[in-house]
Design an enzyme around this catalytic site. Structure first.
Site, PDB file in Angstrom:
ATOM      1  N   HIS A   1       0.818  -1.081   0.066  1.00 62.53           N
ATOM      2  CA  HIS A   1      -0.038  -0.168  -0.211  1.00 62.53           C
ATOM      3  C   HIS A   1       0.968   1.328  -0.069  1.00 62.53           C
ATOM      4  O   HIS A   1       0.345   2.314  -0.150  1.00 62.53           O
ATOM      5  CB  HIS A   1      -1.067  -0.097   1.263  1.00 62.53           C
ATOM      6  CG  HIS A   1      -0.387   0.232   2.652  1.00 62.53           C
ATOM      7  ND1 HIS A   1      -0.103  -0.822   3.351  1.00 62.53           N
ATOM      8  CD2 HIS A   1      -0.013   1.488   3.247  1.00 62.53           C
ATOM      9  CE1 HIS A   1       0.274  -0.295   4.684  1.00 62.53           C
ATOM     10  NE2 HIS A   1       0.380   1.098   4.268  1.00 62.53           N
TER      11      HIS A   1
ATOM     12  N   SER B   1       4.648   2.455   8.036  1.00 58.99           N
ATOM     13  CA  SER B   1       4.298   1.322   7.136  1.00 58.99           C
ATOM     14  C   SER B   1       5.688   0.999   6.417  1.00 58.99           C
ATOM     15  O   SER B   1       5.969   1.700   5.421  1.00 58.99           O
ATOM     16  CB  SER B   1       3.015   1.387   6.105  1.00 58.99           C
ATOM     17  OG  SER B   1       1.836   2.008   7.047  1.00 58.99           O
TER      18      SER B   1
ATOM     19  N   ALA C   1       0.241  -1.925   9.935  1.00 58.83           N
ATOM     20  CA  ALA C   1      -1.097  -1.280  10.225  1.00 58.83           C
ATOM     21  C   ALA C   1      -1.310  -0.998  11.681  1.00 58.83           C
ATOM     22  O   ALA C   1      -0.430  -1.488  12.673  1.00 58.83           O
ATOM     23  CB  ALA C   1      -2.183  -2.156   9.757  1.00 58.83           C
ATOM     24  N   ILE C   2      -2.211  -0.208  12.113  1.00 53.80           N
ATOM     25  CA  ILE C   2      -2.501   0.159  13.455  1.00 53.80           C
ATOM     26  C   ILE C   2      -3.704   0.149  13.595  1.00 53.80           C
ATOM     27  O   ILE C   2      -4.661   0.304  12.597  1.00 53.80           O
ATOM     28  CB  ILE C   2      -2.102   1.685  13.840  1.00 53.80           C
ATOM     29  CG1 ILE C   2      -2.597   2.725  12.858  1.00 53.80           C
ATOM     30  CG2 ILE C   2      -0.256   1.815  13.643  1.00 53.80           C
ATOM     31  CD1 ILE C   2      -2.426   4.292  13.259  1.00 53.80           C
TER      32      ILE C   2
ATOM     33  N   ASP D   1       0.189  -7.667   1.334  1.00 53.86           N
ATOM     34  CA  ASP D   1       0.615  -6.103   1.505  1.00 53.86           C
ATOM     35  C   ASP D   1       2.067  -6.151   1.489  1.00 53.86           C
ATOM     36  O   ASP D   1       2.609  -5.325   2.305  1.00 53.86           O
ATOM     37  CB  ASP D   1      -0.050  -5.528   2.701  1.00 53.86           C
ATOM     38  CG  ASP D   1       0.032  -4.038   2.696  1.00 53.86           C
ATOM     39  OD1 ASP D   1       0.237  -3.414   1.379  1.00 53.86           O
ATOM     40  OD2 ASP D   1      -0.154  -3.353   3.706  1.00 53.86           O
TER      41      ASP D   1
END
Length: 458
Positions: free
Chosen positions: A110, A214, A231-232, A140
């Site tokens: 991403h 990221s 991610a969070i 990802d």
């Protein structure tokens, strides 16, 4: 400020006490005015940060316009200048050098998705142009390549050996501030079912991870790479102490294929499974134990040839325990075509081991315009078993949509799953073709992301 300092100091002292004698010596090079050692991670950080990079991307985004601006007569009559159809946006992220000799950098998909330019900024200030080697949206992950001497790569740890309570450090580029280091611990392992990625087996950490982190590194106290920050979980967009990283063992399997093929060539087993709940365990005459129940075995598939049957309870794949259907999906999704896999199953109270050979999945994509003219511009395919919706939703997957064609204007988007057409349930392409044949308008029930909607196409 006083509270923050106290918390940081307490953590550092704790690190000193829980470390081995060798790691304590390495982490305590400084002394105070009385000659007492001061706890610090600085020596490890100094060795590690040169391998973590900041990533800057430039992306083309279609510019939405009023329909009148597309009319040449309107523009000529009112002397309206030509309007730009695209605009450029910039984004920030992080990456980790995993191969200094070949210049390979791993980051999140991403971070570089749809980028037309990718630049990598090294810790010493050098800025390099990067080329995309390959990316995998389902996990990802992406691999970039830069050409430069004097790079530093991080050594890999064995993420399978991580334990809850292990101390870790996150390194990245949060909010575009530049390289930043935060510390914390592993707060949970094997997090899945979050709907973030197609394949989920996350390390959860309370080391601060924020936008821009990221693709950055999650390292242990030896400076070894244990995960890729991804991610969070936050309602505000900032860190609240729940961050997720892709385990490096999983990332290695993916990146090796990206380097070799430019993509991940996932194999096909031909079976679907669901979680073994306590109620199902009782129904199958099993004690309350973790596992996954096989719900369907495709005819003439590798699973069928291996003897797997619906109702079998999978308890291990290649020796690794199965706790849920997600574990099965992750394990199979990382295997290469023609690779052998051992399946440990419980059938009628007896434990047995089956061996299957992973095969290339059959592709059955069709041009949707052949099914119905109002679907022109889209491509449909059967929902693959590797999809995160496999076993949860039955339907037809929208694989591609041409933005200039009727299907896009009607509202179809790539990744949509058509579950009903003209109020008829559809589980495959053949059923969809029968449901839309001869109709003037189409009523489609679609699953998109975590929601669902109806589309009326006339």
């Amino acid at each position: 400020m006083k509270r923050i300092f106290q918390a940081a100091f307490t953590t550092a002292v704790l690190l000193a006490f829980v470390s081995t004698p060798q790691s304590v010596t390495a982490a305590l090079p400084a002394s105070d005015s009385q000659g007492e050692p001061l706890p610090t991670l600085a020596p490890m950080i100094e060795r590690t940060v040169p391998a973590v990079v900041n990533i800057f991307t430039r992306t083309r985004v279609p510019q939405r316009q009023h329909p009148l601006f597309s009319d040449p007569f309107f523009r000529h009559f009112f002397d309206v200048p030509e309007q730009p159809r695209e605009r450029y946006t910039q984004s920030l992220g992080s990456g980790v050098i995993i191969d200094a000799e070949n210049g390979y950098v791993v980051t999140n998909h991403h971070v570089i998705a749809r980028a037309v330019e990718i630049a990598v900024n090294l810790q010493d200030g050098r800025t390099l142009q990067a080329e995309l080697v390959g990316s995998d949206p389902d996990s990802d992950l992406a691999v970039l390549r830069v050409e430069q001497d004097g790079l530093t790569a991080l050594p890999f740890a064995d993420s399978d050996q991580l334990r809850v309570g292990d101390f870790v450090v996150a390194i990245g580029n949060p909010f575009g501030l530049g390289q930043t280091v935060t510390s914390g611990m592993v707060s949970a392992l094997s997090r899945s079912g979050l709907g973030i990625e197609g394949y989920e087996d996350f390390i959860q950490t309370d080391a601060s991870i924020n936008p821009g982190n990221s693709g950055g590194a999650l390292v242990n106290l030896r400076g070894e790479l244990v995960g890729i920050n991804t991610a969070i979980l936050s309602q505000s967009g900032g860190n609240i102490g729940i961050g997720f990283a892709i385990p490096i063992n999983m990332a290695r399997e993916i990146t090796e294929q990206l380097v070799e093929y430019g993509e991940v060539r996932r194999g096909h087993l031909g079976a679907q499974a669901q979680d073994l709940t306590p109620e199902l365990a009782q129904a199958f005459g099993l004690e309350n134990r973790p596992g996954a129940v096989v719900t369907r075995v495709a005819p003439d598939s590798p699973a069928a040839k291996a003897g797997l049957q619906a109702g079998d309870v999978l308890v291990a794949v290649n020796g690794r325990p199965v706790r849920s259907a997600t574990d099965v999906r992750n394990a199979i999704g990382l295997l290469r075509i023609d690779q052998r896999v051992n399946l440990k199953v419980v059938r009628n109270g007896e434990t047995r081991t089956l061996e299957a050979v992973i095969r290339e999945p059959a592709t059955a994509a069709v041009q949707a315009g052949k099914l119905h003219p109002r679907l022109a511009g889209a491509s449909f395919g059967n929902l693959p078993e590797g999809s995160r919706l496999a076993g949860k939703v039955e339907g037809v997957l929208v694989t591609e949509v041409d933005r200039s064609k009727a299907a896009w204007k009607a509202g179809l988007r790539p990744g949509d799953v058509i579950t009903q057409a003209n109020r008829q349930s559809v589980t495959n392409l053949q059923e969809l073709e029968r449901a839309v044949k001869g109709s003037n308008s189409l009523l489609l029930n679609i699953v998109r992301g975590n929601g669902a909607l109806y589309l009326l196409i006339r």
